[in-house]
Every structure is written in C-alpha cells, then in structure tokens.
Design a protein around this motif. Structure first.
Motif, PDB file in Angstrom:
ATOM      1  N   GLY A 128       0.794  -1.225   0.000  1.00 14.18           N
ATOM      2  CA  GLY A 128       0.000   0.000   0.000  1.00 14.18           C
ATOM      3  C   GLY A 128       0.825   1.273   0.000  1.00 14.18           C
ATOM      4  O   GLY A 128       0.301   2.360  -0.201  1.00 14.18           O
ATOM      5  N   THR A 129       2.132   1.132   0.190  1.00 13.78           N
ATOM      6  CA  THR A 129       2.973   2.327   0.240  1.00 13.78           C
ATOM      7  C   THR A 129       2.901   3.135  -1.072  1.00 13.78           C
ATOM      8  O   THR A 129       2.924   4.370  -1.045  1.00 13.78           O
ATOM      9  N   VAL A 130       2.757   2.425  -2.208  1.00 16.60           N
ATOM     10  CA  VAL A 130       2.688   3.139  -3.499  1.00 16.60           C
ATOM     11  C   VAL A 130       1.357   3.917  -3.617  1.00 16.60           C
ATOM     12  O   VAL A 130       1.374   5.145  -3.799  1.00 16.60           O
ATOM     13  N   PRO A 131       0.169   3.260  -3.476  1.00 13.29           N
ATOM     14  CA  PRO A 131      -1.070   4.051  -3.509  1.00 13.29           C
ATOM     15  C   PRO A 131      -1.207   5.039  -2.348  1.00 13.29           C
ATOM     16  O   PRO A 131      -1.796   6.113  -2.523  1.00 13.29           O
ATOM     17  N   ASN A 132      -0.613   4.734  -1.196  1.00  9.55           N
ATOM     18  CA  ASN A 132      -0.642   5.679  -0.071  1.00  9.55           C
ATOM     19  C   ASN A 132       0.085   6.972  -0.454  1.00  9.55           C
ATOM     20  O   ASN A 132      -0.360   8.084  -0.152  1.00  9.55           O
ATOM     21  N   CYS A 133       1.184   6.820  -1.171  1.00  8.73           N
ATOM     22  CA  CYS A 133       1.945   7.985  -1.655  1.00  8.73           C
ATOM     23  C   CYS A 133       1.131   8.750  -2.704  1.00  8.73           C
ATOM     24  O   CYS A 133       1.118   9.980  -2.707  1.00  8.73           O
ATOM     25  N   MET A 134       0.412   8.006  -3.586  1.00 16.20           N
ATOM     26  CA  MET A 134      -0.417   8.691  -4.598  1.00 16.20           C
ATOM     27  C   MET A 134      -1.514   9.509  -3.918  1.00 16.20           C
ATOM     28  O   MET A 134      -1.805  10.635  -4.311  1.00 16.20           O
TER      29      MET A 134
END
Ligand code: HEM
Length: 181
Positions: free
Chosen positions: A3-9
């Motif tokens: 989730g780190t990638v969508p959390n950053c988005m």
C-alpha cells in the motif's frame, strides 16, 4: 503490491489538488469514496493502475504525467520521511541509484509478500548509467519520475530517459574521488 505506493499517490493528490480531487480521482477509477490506503496494506496491482488512470482523468493529466508526478513526489517528498534511513548514507543520485538494487533486496527480508523490481547496471561512459529493470509488473514508466525526484532531493539534476526496460541516466557530477589514504 504494498500500500505504500497508492498511499503515496493519495498523499500527492490531497496535498497538490485537495481532498475533493482525491474523491473525484477515486470515482473516476471506479473505487469507493471511502478508500484510504495505508502503507502496510496489500493492494491489487490492477487497482493501482486504475488509480493512475483515475487521477489522470480527474485532474486532466495524461497517465505518463501522473507517473512523472508520482515518481518525483515519491523520491523527494514521501520516501525521505517514511524511509528516512535509506537517505542517510547516499550523497548523490548516482550513489542512491547504485545502492537501489541492494536496497530493494534488503526490503524483501523486512516486508512480507513483496515482489520488488530488480536492477542490473551497465555503464556507457563515466557519467552515463543504464539500469535494466526486471519485475513481475510492467511499471518501468514510474522510474524516470523517481530518478528526477532523487535529483530534486540531492540537487544534482540528472538527465533521464527510457528505452524499453532500460533506464538511461546521465549524471552531471563526476564520480566521487577516492578517500585520501
Ligand atoms: C527509499 C526509497 C525506496 C523504497 C523504500 C522503495 C520500496 C519499494 C516498495 C515497498 C515497492 C512496492 C513493491 C511491492 O509491493 O511488491 C516498490 C516498488 C517500486 N520501486 Fe522502489 N523503493 C524506493 C525507491 C525507488 C526508486 C528511487 C526507484 C527508481 C528509480 C524505485 C523503483 C520502483 C518501481 C519501478 C516499483 C514498482 C513495482 C515494480 O515495478 O515491480 N524504487 N519500491
């Protein structure tokens, strides 16, 4: 994917465009308005791609522009806070990238169920590095923005372009001189 990638988005859209544009992005991606990504979650890769399209649609950006904005934000705003320890040793984009494959491998031991991309390195000149990208995914399009973001963080503005799965980087600075004896 983690989730780190969508959390950053999510953080990028909320900070740059506001909460209402985040809700519009979710709607355009066909996702529930209550969607809230935590860095620890596991998120379907297809959902992340839908999110990139949705953010683009809601904010009048092409998918490539969303990936570029994401990559820059990841490397210069998000990761320096969330993954601070990885930014302590490298002093330049060159040093950071040369450690990137080993860093992703180290993460495989810390995080459960990650499928991190791998890189091999090829020099085409003293300042011209080619990073060959391998992954179960096809997300090499995120890399130029991520490299540009490192350039913002370290203030050394490398040139970067893609040729298939090869990421070409030309550094402005000379390699670090060896430490005096
Ligand atoms: C401190 C910095 C970084 C950390 C902690 C980190 C960690 C991660 C994590 C956790 C993922 C998700 C993988 C999964 O869930 O299976 C990921 C994906 C990815 N990372 Fe890194 N990364 C960092 C920097 C970079 C940089 C600078 C680049 C490129 C220059 C890069 C390239 C990628 C790409 C392209 C993906 C997408 C997934 C794929 O293609 O398979 N990362 N990274």
């Amino acid at each position: 994917m983690k989730g780190t990638v969508p959390n950053c988005m999510q953080s990028l859209v909320i900070h740059r465009f506001g909460e209402s544009q985040w809700k519009r992005s979710l709607a355009a991606a066909g996702l529930a308005a209550s969607t809230d990504y935590s860095a620890q979650a596991d998120v379907d890769d297809g959902e992340v791609l839908a999110l990139i399209r949705g953010i683009g649609e809601a904010n009048s950006l092409a998918p490539a522009e969303v990936m570029q904005a994401f990559g820059k934000y990841w490397s210069s705003v998000y990761a320096p806070v969330i993954y601070q320890s990885f930014y302590e040793a490298p002093k330049s984009t060159r040093e950071f990238l040369l450690g990137l494959d080993a860093m992703h491998i180290a993460l495989t031991r810390i995080l459960k169920d990650v499928q991190l991309p791998r890189f091999t390195y090829e020099w085409q000149g003293e300042n011209h590095l080619v990073m060959h990208y391998r992954s179960i995914r096809n997300m090499v399009g995120l890399m130029p923005g991520m490299v540009t973001g490192l350039g913002i963080h370290f203030g050394d503005a490398p040139k970067v372009w893609l040729e298939g799965n090869a990421v070409h980087i030309v550094f402005n600075e000379s390699p670090a001189a060896p430490a005096p004896l």
